[in-house]
Design a protein around this motif. Sequence first.
Motif, PDB file in Angstrom:
ATOM      1  N   GLU A  22       8.772  -2.093 -11.594  1.00 26.20           N
ATOM      2  CA  GLU A  22       7.291  -2.181 -11.601  1.00 26.20           C
ATOM      3  C   GLU A  22       6.822  -3.223 -10.384  1.00 26.20           C
ATOM      4  O   GLU A  22       5.895  -2.821  -9.677  1.00 26.20           O
ATOM      5  CB  GLU A  22       6.822  -2.851 -12.715  1.00 26.20           C
ATOM      6  CG  GLU A  22       5.399  -2.951 -12.837  1.00 26.20           C
ATOM      7  CD  GLU A  22       4.676  -3.251 -14.201  1.00 26.20           C
ATOM      8  OE1 GLU A  22       3.465  -3.495 -14.571  1.00 26.20           O
ATOM      9  OE2 GLU A  22       5.327  -3.616 -15.046  1.00 26.20           O
ATOM     10  N   ASN A  23       7.814  -4.284 -10.224  1.00 27.35           N
ATOM     11  CA  ASN A  23       7.652  -5.098  -9.173  1.00 27.35           C
ATOM     12  C   ASN A  23       7.877  -4.556  -7.948  1.00 27.35           C
ATOM     13  O   ASN A  23       7.227  -4.711  -6.798  1.00 27.35           O
ATOM     14  CB  ASN A  23       8.224  -6.526  -9.299  1.00 27.35           C
ATOM     15  CG  ASN A  23       7.672  -7.138 -10.514  1.00 27.35           C
ATOM     16  OD1 ASN A  23       6.480  -7.221 -10.762  1.00 27.35           O
ATOM     17  ND2 ASN A  23       8.301  -8.018 -10.992  1.00 27.35           N
ATOM     18  N   ASP A  41       4.900  -2.315  -7.055  1.00 32.51           N
ATOM     19  CA  ASP A  41       3.893  -2.772  -6.635  1.00 32.51           C
ATOM     20  C   ASP A  41       4.030  -2.936  -5.289  1.00 32.51           C
ATOM     21  O   ASP A  41       2.831  -3.305  -4.260  1.00 32.51           O
ATOM     22  CB  ASP A  41       3.577  -4.054  -7.472  1.00 32.51           C
ATOM     23  CG  ASP A  41       3.062  -3.553  -8.782  1.00 32.51           C
ATOM     24  OD1 ASP A  41       2.270  -2.613  -9.108  1.00 32.51           O
ATOM     25  OD2 ASP A  41       3.110  -4.672  -9.755  1.00 32.51           O
ATOM     26  N   TYR A  42       5.066  -3.818  -4.641  1.00 29.34           N
ATOM     27  CA  TYR A  42       5.245  -4.377  -3.412  1.00 29.34           C
ATOM     28  C   TYR A  42       5.365  -3.090  -2.552  1.00 29.34           C
ATOM     29  O   TYR A  42       4.837  -3.131  -1.371  1.00 29.34           O
ATOM     30  CB  TYR A  42       6.697  -4.710  -3.357  1.00 29.34           C
ATOM     31  CG  TYR A  42       7.133  -5.602  -2.038  1.00 29.34           C
ATOM     32  CD1 TYR A  42       6.288  -6.507  -1.446  1.00 29.34           C
ATOM     33  CD2 TYR A  42       8.079  -5.233  -1.260  1.00 29.34           C
ATOM     34  CE1 TYR A  42       6.409  -7.004  -0.259  1.00 29.34           C
ATOM     35  CE2 TYR A  42       8.432  -5.680   0.033  1.00 29.34           C
ATOM     36  CZ  TYR A  42       7.610  -6.416   0.663  1.00 29.34           C
ATOM     37  OH  TYR A  42       7.763  -7.021   2.043  1.00 29.34           O
ATOM     38  N   SER A  76       1.952  -1.975  -1.633  1.00 29.68           N
ATOM     39  CA  SER A  76       0.979  -3.218  -1.141  1.00 29.68           C
ATOM     40  C   SER A  76       0.813  -3.161   0.346  1.00 29.68           C
ATOM     41  O   SER A  76       1.655  -2.308   1.128  1.00 29.68           O
ATOM     42  CB  SER A  76       1.948  -4.501  -1.671  1.00 29.68           C
ATOM     43  OG  SER A  76       3.061  -4.618  -0.975  1.00 29.68           O
ATOM     44  N   LYS A 118       0.342   5.276  -9.313  1.00 24.24           N
ATOM     45  CA  LYS A 118       1.579   4.480  -9.799  1.00 24.24           C
ATOM     46  C   LYS A 118       1.815   4.675 -11.408  1.00 24.24           C
ATOM     47  O   LYS A 118       2.969   4.738 -11.566  1.00 24.24           O
ATOM     48  CB  LYS A 118       1.068   2.913  -9.418  1.00 24.24           C
ATOM     49  CG  LYS A 118       1.256   2.568  -7.924  1.00 24.24           C
ATOM     50  CD  LYS A 118       1.364   1.032  -7.882  1.00 24.24           C
ATOM     51  CE  LYS A 118      -0.081   0.058  -8.321  1.00 24.24           C
ATOM     52  NZ  LYS A 118       0.229  -1.205  -8.142  1.00 24.24           N
TER      53      LYS A 118
END
Length: 300
Positions: free
Chosen positions: A199-200, A203-204, A207, A247
């Motif tokens: 998930e991180n 997100d990155y 971004s 996402k």
Amino acid sequence: MPDYAKIFTYQVDGLSYTVSLYEENGTILADIAVTEGSMDVNAVYFGDDDFSGKSASLGGPLNMNGASLDGEKVQWDEAIELSRPGIGPMGDDKETYLHQGDTLTIDLGVDSLDDIDTFGIRATSTSTDAGSIKAVSSDPEEPEEPEDPEEPTYEKVFFGWDFKDDDSPLSGRWILDQAPDPNPYQADGLPEGTEPTFENYLDYYASDPVWGDVDLLQGVVFYEHDENGALQELFRFEAPEDGFQSKEEVMDAYHDALDAYEAEQETAGTDLLAALSLDLDETTETEVEDQSEEEDYDYA
């Protein structure tokens, strides 16, 4: 099973039960469950831990006169009649008569669980020697919130926009769990202190620093280094025919792929244990045969 907020317990010779409180659609409910013995639940009493003021009472055979907690007389805020004493012609089929394993659910008619610190039950036809109880329970257990399962972490993730005919990466964005130092090739790494969960990573990737659009994705591949330092693929998932639209869709595909990968690993582990067990059995059988041949040999 409901998400219980408070659980009261009571136990004497021949009888034990729990009273589990919870909220459902704005209604405060209690599950009364007998874990040993039996009883006819005729009334319930409850209140907070402030014993001052006038006590609620049903009177007659349903009263809680003489009930105390740690030697102190209990002041009840509420009392609810559930049935009259005596099982009558219905016998064990009476709705409020509970055997071991039975549960009775009742609406307490209050607005908040915070107002219930003490719970009492007036019951007759019980499996105790006395035959009836005026039971008082306090200090309810407050179940701990279940911990969320720990999310897997990854050393390297490839967000692929295109793949070669042999399915190896062709174009896309590689992201590491942390950028190397020094970093001559300007490799992308998660921001310092970021847990390397997918998930991180996602997100990155989406971004501003990376500018990765999810609709470009044809597939995502997960990697880790083996004991020799070589980069090994763990598993991957592909985009649907019309691509990813959000996402959330990417996360759903990831969880499906992760479940399949973990199931495959579990099966592989089971097969390995079975193979090792088979090898051990064959080795033991061979040793027994060899020993038997030695015993049959005439050394004279």
